[in-house]
Design a protein around this motif. Structure first.
Motif, PDB file in Angstrom:
ATOM      1  N   TRP A  26      -5.096  -0.295   2.938  1.00 55.29           N
ATOM      2  CA  TRP A  26      -5.367   0.289   1.619  1.00 55.29           C
ATOM      3  C   TRP A  26      -6.463   1.341   1.667  1.00 55.29           C
ATOM      4  O   TRP A  26      -6.916   1.826   0.619  1.00 55.29           O
ATOM      5  N   ALA A  68       0.813  -1.229   0.000  1.00 52.94           N
ATOM      6  CA  ALA A  68       0.000   0.000   0.000  1.00 52.94           C
ATOM      7  C   ALA A  68       0.847   1.282   0.000  1.00 52.94           C
ATOM      8  O   ALA A  68       0.552   2.223  -0.740  1.00 52.94           O
ATOM      9  N   PRO A  80      -7.489  -2.525  -5.651  1.00 55.27           N
ATOM     10  CA  PRO A  80      -6.603  -3.043  -4.598  1.00 55.27           C
ATOM     11  C   PRO A  80      -7.419  -3.783  -3.526  1.00 55.27           C
ATOM     12  O   PRO A  80      -8.639  -3.657  -3.482  1.00 55.27           O
TER      13      PRO A  80
END
Ligand code: TXA
Ligand code: MG
Length: 325
Positions: A308, A275, A302
């Motif tokens: 994230w 991330a 993602p």
């Protein structure tokens, strides 16, 4: 005419003192700065960005000792978070002090304050002495900038000088927390995650209420490239890329796990599956994909995990900016 890019702090301070605009590097993204006490200078920021005048700006300070100059009530919660995370990628929303202009707060009785850690931002703030009002250095609603060159491309001579501090480390904007009460309220996710805020605050993070202060970065369509952007799972992304390519369309892709297929007119950009590294290059990648003049940008979704959160927030808003052709 193109804007000057350089590293001259004294020159930047002189421009700020006479009411000009200086783009400055921070550890998150570049900011478009003006003297936060100068109404005309701050109005120039809105003109340069094409931003509506009722959207508040963050005031950047050299250190937390200046908090009381800008906030009428520095709460215990504000002190805790400032102590833990400043200098760094955290913006605190507090009640404004008397004399903090409507032109900075968008007419609200709150003010956003941040002490950035980037050494060039620190040098500038110390040399200037006062607060620097600075939104992200991009046109309203568009992709933020993470290098001096991207600022120059984005804003041209609407800015008087671009201070070059290299590529921003973090790559996405600060975490914004409303700290007026006893419990922290999340206004915008960022590099500093929910768990770390809660640990420092000693209280659970709250969601904003309907009457919460406005945050323009929280508009559904924001951080958007000009090319329509779709956020898709890897399988679907590859399928759609193949279909569009067979139709003779140029397709830009930001991939994470997906492997590059052999297709005509494909502009492929691989990104990290970590991330932090993904965030660091996110805006530069979106800029490059936008410049590839494709019909669409397909972004691989993602993982929907806490690490994230900030990246997913920015991608969802970029996708919300997508208009059917
Ligand atoms: O990392 C960052 O925060 C970067 C760097 C340059 O510091 N700045 C940034 O500024 O992202 P900007 O203007 O693009 O986004 C700041 C957000 C806006 O959504 C604004 O509405 C919100 O902060 N904000 C500022 N002051 C506020 C206030 N008084 N109340 C509520 N929201 C505020
Ligand atoms: Mg912004």
């Amino acid at each position: 005419m193109t804007v000057t890019i350089g590293r001259d702090i004294a020159h930047a301070v002189a421009i700020l003192r006479r009411g000009g605009l200086v783009a400055l590097p921070t550890e998150t993204v570049y900011g478009l700065g003006a003297d936060a006490r100068n109404a005309d200078a701050v109005r120039r920021i809105y003109a340069a960005k094409g931003r509506p005048a009722d959207h508040p700006l963050i005031v950047h300070l050299a250190d937390a000792t200046q908090l009381a100059d800008w906030s009428a009530e520095v709460t215990p919660l504000a002190k805790k978070l400032a102590e833990k995370f400043w200098p760094g990628p955290l913006t605190l929303i507090l009640r404004r002090a008397a004399g903090v202009g409507d032109f900075v707060t968008g007419g609200q009785d709150t003010v956003g304050l941040r002490v950035p850690s980037h050494p060039v931002a620190q040098d500038l703030l110390r040399a200037f002495g006062g607060g620097i009002a600075a939104p992200s250095a991009n046109r309203f609603g568009r992709v933020s900038t993470t290098t001096a060159e991207h600022v120059a491309e984005e804003l041209g001579d609407a800015v008087d000088y671009v201070l070059d501090g290299g590529a921003s480390d973090i790559g996405i904007e600060s975490t914004i927390i409303d700290v007026r009460g006893d419990e922290p309220v999340l206004m915008r996710p960022g590099h500093i995650g929910v768990r770390d805020i809660e640990a420092a605050a000693g209280a659970a993070l709250q969601a904003p209420r309907v009457d919460a202060p406005r945050v323009s970065g929280a508009l559904a369509a924001h951080y958007a490239p000009a090319t329509p952007l779709l956020l898709l799972e890897a399988d679907l992304l590859l399928e759609l890329a193949a279909t569009l390519s067979q139709q003779g369309q140029r397709v830009a892709v930001l991939a994470m796990s997906a492997r590059q297929p052999l297709l005509d007119g494909l502009h492929w950009q691989a990104a990290s599956d970590e991330a932090g590294a993904y965030a660091h290059t996110l805006y530069a990648n979106l800029r490059a994909l936008d410049a590839a003049a494709c019909a669409v940008i397909l972004v691989e979704q993602p993982p929907l995990r806490p690490a994230w959160a900030a990246v997913n927030d920015r991608l969802m808003r970029a996708a919300a900016g997508a208009r059917p052709a």
